[in-house]
Design a protein around this motif. Structure first.
Motif, PDB file in Angstrom:
ATOM      1  N   SER B 159       0.801  -1.227   0.000  1.00  0.00           N
ATOM      2  CA  SER B 159       0.000   0.000   0.000  1.00  0.00           C
ATOM      3  C   SER B 159       0.837   1.282   0.000  1.00  0.00           C
ATOM      4  N   HIS B 160       2.110   1.224   0.389  1.00  0.00           N
ATOM      5  CA  HIS B 160       2.930   2.418   0.529  1.00  0.00           C
ATOM      6  C   HIS B 160       2.352   3.419   1.516  1.00  0.00           C
ATOM      7  N   LEU B 161       1.650   2.904   2.496  1.00  0.00           N
ATOM      8  CA  LEU B 161       1.185   3.781   3.567  1.00  0.00           C
ATOM      9  C   LEU B 161       1.941   3.392   4.828  1.00  0.00           C
ATOM     10  N   ILE B 162       2.402   4.396   5.572  1.00  0.00           N
ATOM     11  CA  ILE B 162       3.029   4.074   6.841  1.00  0.00           C
ATOM     12  C   ILE B 162       2.306   4.794   7.960  1.00  0.00           C
ATOM     13  N   THR B 163       2.361   4.234   9.145  1.00  0.00           N
ATOM     14  CA  THR B 163       1.747   4.877  10.292  1.00  0.00           C
ATOM     15  C   THR B 163       2.835   5.171  11.322  1.00  0.00           C
ATOM     16  N   SER B 175       4.310   6.873   2.395  1.00  0.00           N
ATOM     17  CA  SER B 175       5.761   6.851   2.377  1.00  0.00           C
ATOM     18  C   SER B 175       6.203   5.410   2.578  1.00  0.00           C
ATOM     19  N   THR B 176       7.503   5.184   2.722  1.00  0.00           N
ATOM     20  CA  THR B 176       7.952   3.818   2.962  1.00  0.00           C
ATOM     21  C   THR B 176       8.789   3.758   4.225  1.00  0.00           C
ATOM     22  N   VAL B 177       8.760   2.596   4.858  1.00  0.00           N
ATOM     23  CA  VAL B 177       9.514   2.397   6.091  1.00  0.00           C
ATOM     24  C   VAL B 177      11.002   2.607   5.840  1.00  0.00           C
ATOM     25  N   LYS B 178      11.452   2.146   4.697  1.00  0.00           N
ATOM     26  CA  LYS B 178      12.865   2.211   4.363  1.00  0.00           C
ATOM     27  C   LYS B 178      13.414   3.639   4.357  1.00  0.00           C
ATOM     28  N   LEU B 179      12.516   4.569   4.013  1.00  0.00           N
ATOM     29  CA  LEU B 179      12.948   5.954   3.839  1.00  0.00           C
ATOM     30  C   LEU B 179      13.245   6.639   5.178  1.00  0.00           C
ATOM     31  N   LEU B 180      12.611   6.154   6.253  1.00  0.00           N
ATOM     32  CA  LEU B 180      12.672   6.896   7.515  1.00  0.00           C
ATOM     33  C   LEU B 180      14.063   7.023   8.127  1.00  0.00           C
ATOM     34  N   PRO B 181      14.858   5.950   8.133  1.00  0.00           N
ATOM     35  CA  PRO B 181      16.180   6.102   8.738  1.00  0.00           C
ATOM     36  C   PRO B 181      17.022   7.182   8.064  1.00  0.00           C
ATOM     37  N   THR B 182      16.693   7.543   6.818  1.00  0.00           N
ATOM     38  CA  THR B 182      17.462   8.589   6.155  1.00  0.00           C
ATOM     39  C   THR B 182      17.091   9.984   6.655  1.00  0.00           C
ATOM     40  N   LEU B 183      15.980  10.082   7.391  1.00  0.00           N
ATOM     41  CA  LEU B 183      15.534  11.392   7.843  1.00  0.00           C
ATOM     42  C   LEU B 183      16.319  11.871   9.060  1.00  0.00           C
ATOM     43  N   HIS B 184      16.657  10.939   9.935  1.00  0.00           N
ATOM     44  CA  HIS B 184      17.374  11.320  11.145  1.00  0.00           C
ATOM     45  C   HIS B 184      18.102  10.105  11.674  1.00  0.00           C
ATOM     46  N   GLU B 185      19.283  10.355  12.276  1.00  0.00           N
ATOM     47  CA  GLU B 185      20.083   9.218  12.721  1.00  0.00           C
ATOM     48  C   GLU B 185      19.433   8.472  13.880  1.00  0.00           C
ATOM     49  N   ASP B 186      18.504   9.107  14.587  1.00  0.00           N
ATOM     50  CA  ASP B 186      17.871   8.440  15.723  1.00  0.00           C
ATOM     51  C   ASP B 186      16.781   7.461  15.297  1.00  0.00           C
ATOM     52  N   LEU B 187      16.341   7.564  14.063  1.00  0.00           N
ATOM     53  CA  LEU B 187      15.339   6.622  13.570  1.00  0.00           C
ATOM     54  C   LEU B 187      16.069   5.431  12.980  1.00  0.00           C
TER      55      LEU B 187
END
Lengths: 437, 234
Positions: B159-163, B175-187
């Motif tokens: 679905s490309h939906l994340i919560t 969005s995708t789960v994979k993308l999140l760690p690129t947003l901040h090092e704490d994720l």
């Protein structure tokens, strides 16, 4: 020369068949955009299937294997791409595309058997027929009419089943005829070919026409609902107005007594009258929480909100609209589905708010680019599930609403939805993009 | 604690000052904004929605304040009772909405309790952690406070939906789960379908193969990430 032609034909024939089939399938599935990888791999698979299918010795296998397997490939492809949720619809269109792709070449074969032609000419005619079939498929696919019947068929299972069985029957019949043709017991009939074409076109257009008919009907109904909502709203405004008149009358009386008190310099009179003003004005001042609709310049949007507002009032829900600047959704004015999205979100809000103690809905419209619908809600809803096909809180309902919204957002680049739950409030935020950005 | 008030009616100024003695009073938005920007101490801001010289003053001023200060509690003091409080809470995170037309006693009571709530909020929040990240949502993005994020998961693989699950809310975007760690090092990713905020990592349960986050939340991890998680916890 002849041998080369024959060889060339044997090589290209399956390729034409697979390409034509894919083009038809794509057109019938409402111009769904398949990725190149999927398209190419499906084509290769179909090519191999047709190649192998045509190579069988047994006439029975030659007649049925290729067509059946290629329908299967199309079905898998549609399934994997998740275009529509009903597999039956995909199956129907896979069968129809296979019927269509074989029709031209069948017709050509019928013709050539009726008129005795030399083998060289027949082979080149075969090639020509393939080219014509592809051109025809391409030409139809150029017509950018979105068929949109898959949603319609999902809602009308009887019609879907009739069409599906009809097309299955045609497929089986065609395979049977191909078998008879292969064992030289049947030499083809132009009449039957045309009859078949009419039937195929019928299968395609029956749902299209009934869909249009239904849409028209819906629109008339929606118009009626809008009319009633507008009338009710006007009635409510008139009621408020008479409340204001009543208050004004009272207010003048109070002012007169105040003035009398001031003239006679009687402080206790003034005090008494003043406090009665405060009390009365709080009791009498009509509740100003009517809608703030004048800034919504888009009339369709306005009437959508008005209709849902009336529905909310009937359920004793407080429905606020906050729209400070003129609001218009210019990029979506022509798109009825956009208003359907808003309608679905508001319907859900009304339904959820009704079950709460707070019973409030707030619609915010900010700077022509944000529509936010906030409603009070009770239990913790799990956001990961709400847009699933079958998820629904309504009885006798297929859970279509949010699924439709999700598909709409996915298909349009200039609109996004964010869903939030915060302290018993459910928030749907639509971010729009202006047309000329 | 510093208190700021934007109000152009003298009587109302006096009324509020009688309740809040040490209040800095402004009758023009520009002066208020300048003073707020100069002041780094914790502050509570009271706004009247109607300033005679400026149209739509309250909301616009509040939005401007939010551009440089996302934390300070804002309390709206107004006669516009028809305005939806919800709307202000949503748009500028207004803490409370106080109606001026109430009688003196009620008004005082509401104002003092609102101030008390605001002061409590200031004490519990840590200014250093007020970092916002911009969460991609399809072509757009949503602003979200990094420290609020507990964990992120996807709805289903197609679905490309994340919560995003936060302390008191959850947000669903495209969005995708994979993308999140690129947003901040704490994720950090701990599972194909889960990303957690490592600030909230509490412990690892190797038997159930889950990690525990603050507020008793449990999230599964996959073995591939175990070493990294163990290093984080110890």
């Amino acid at each position: 020369m002849f041998q080369f032609l024959n060889f060339f034909n044997a090589l290209t024939w399956p390729m034409f068949e697979s390409i034509v089939m894919l083009i038809w399938f794509r057109t019938l599935m409402g111009h769904h955009h398949f990725s190149r990888r999927i398209f190419l791999s499906a084509m290769c698979l179909l090519y191999v299937i047709n190649m192998v299918g045509n190579g069988f010795e047994s006439p029975l296998l030659r007649a049925s294997v290729a067509s059946t397997l290629s329908i299967f490939v199309l079905l898998l492809m549609g399934w994997q791409q998740n275009i529509v949720r009903s597999k039956r619809v995909i199956l129907l269109y896979a069968i129809v595309s296979s019927l269509l792709s074989y029709w031209v070449i069948n017709f050509e074969m019928t013709m050539t058997t009726l008129v005795n032609v030399p083998f060289v000419i027949k082979t080149s005619l075969d090639f020509l027929a393939n080219v014509v079939a592809m051109l025809a498929a391409l030409m139809v696919s150029r017509v950018k009419y979105s068929w949109l019947t898959e949603k319609f068929l999902e809602r009308h299972p009887t019609q879907l089943h009739t069409l599906l069985f009809g097309s299955l029957f045609l497929r089986v019949l065609n395979d049977g005829l191909a078998y008879l043709f292969a064992v030289n017991q049947f030499s083809g009939s132009i009449l039957w070919d045309f009859f078949l074409l009419v039937l195929i076109v019928g299968i395609i257009f029956v749902p299209v026409i009934s869909n249009q008919h239904e849409l028209l009907h819906d629109r008339i109904n929606a118009h009626d609902v809008e009319m009633t909502a507008t009338q009710n709203y006007a009635q409510q405004l008139e009621d408020k107005y008479s409340e204001y008149r009543f208050f004004r009358h009272d207010y003048q009386n109070i002012l007169a007594s105040l003035e009398y008190g001031i003239q006679s310099e009687n402080m206790s009179d003034i005090k008494h009258t003043y406090y009665s003003v405060i009390q009365k004005s709080q009791a009498l001042l009509p509740d100003a929480q009517l809608l703030n609709l004048k800034n919504i310049t888009d009339t369709t949007l306005r009437s959508t909100i008005l209709v849902k507002h009336q529905a909310a009032l009937e359920k004793l829900i407080t429905f606020n609209v906050d729209c400070q600047q003129p609001f218009t959704a210019s990029a979506f004015e022509e798109d009825l589905n956009f208003y359907r999205v808003i309608g679905i979100l508001l319907d859900n809000a009304v339904e959820a708010a009704e079950k709460t103690v707070e019973k409030t809905i707030t619609v915010l419209m900010i700077d022509c680019e944000e529509i936010v619908i906030i409603n009070s809600c009770t239990q913790d809803i799990d956001l990961t599930k709400i847009t699933n096909f079958e998820y629904t809180t309504k009885e006798n309902h297929s859970g279509f609403g949010l699924y439709f919204v999700k598909q709409y957002i996915k298909q349009h680049e200039n609109i996004e939805l964010a869903t939030m739950i915060e302290k018993n409030h459910f928030i749907q935020k639509l971010t729009l993009e202006a047309k000329n950005q | 604690m510093n208190y700021y008030l934007l109000e152009d009616n003298l009587i109302q100024q006096d009324r509020i000052q009688s309740i809040l003695k040490s209040c800095h009073i402004f009758d023009q938005p520009a002066a208020l904004l300048a003073a707020l920007q100069a002041d780094t101490a914790p502050k509570i801001i009271l706004l009247d929605l109607e300033i005679r010289t400026v149209a739509n003053a309250g909301l616009n001023v509040a939005k401007m304040i939010r551009q440089f200060d996302i934390l300070s509690p804002i309390i709206i003091v107004t006669t516009h009772s028809e305005m939806a409080a919800m709307s202000y809470q949503y748009q500028i995170g207004a803490l409370d909405f106080i109606d001026k037309t109430q009688n003196e006693q009620q008004f005082k009571q509401r104002l003092t309790s609102a101030i008390a709530v605001a002061e409590q909020r200031i004490q519990t929040q840590d200014v250093a952690q007020a970092e916002m990240i911009s969460l991609p949502n399809g072509q757009k993005s949503e602003q979200i406070m990094l420290n609020d994020i507990r964990y992120v998961t996807c709805n289903d693989s197609k679905s490309h939906l994340i919560t995003v699950y936060c302390t008191h809310k959850s947000v669903q975007v495209r969005s995708t789960v994979k993308l999140l760690p690129t947003l901040h090092e704490d994720l950090i990713q701990i599972h194909a379908a889960y990303v957690i905020n490592k600030r909230h990592l509490v412990s690892v349960d190797t038997a159930a193969r889950t990690v525990q986050l603050t507020d008793q939340m449990r999230v599964p991890y996959s073995r591939k990430y175990f070493k990294m998680i163990r290093d984080l916890v110890s």
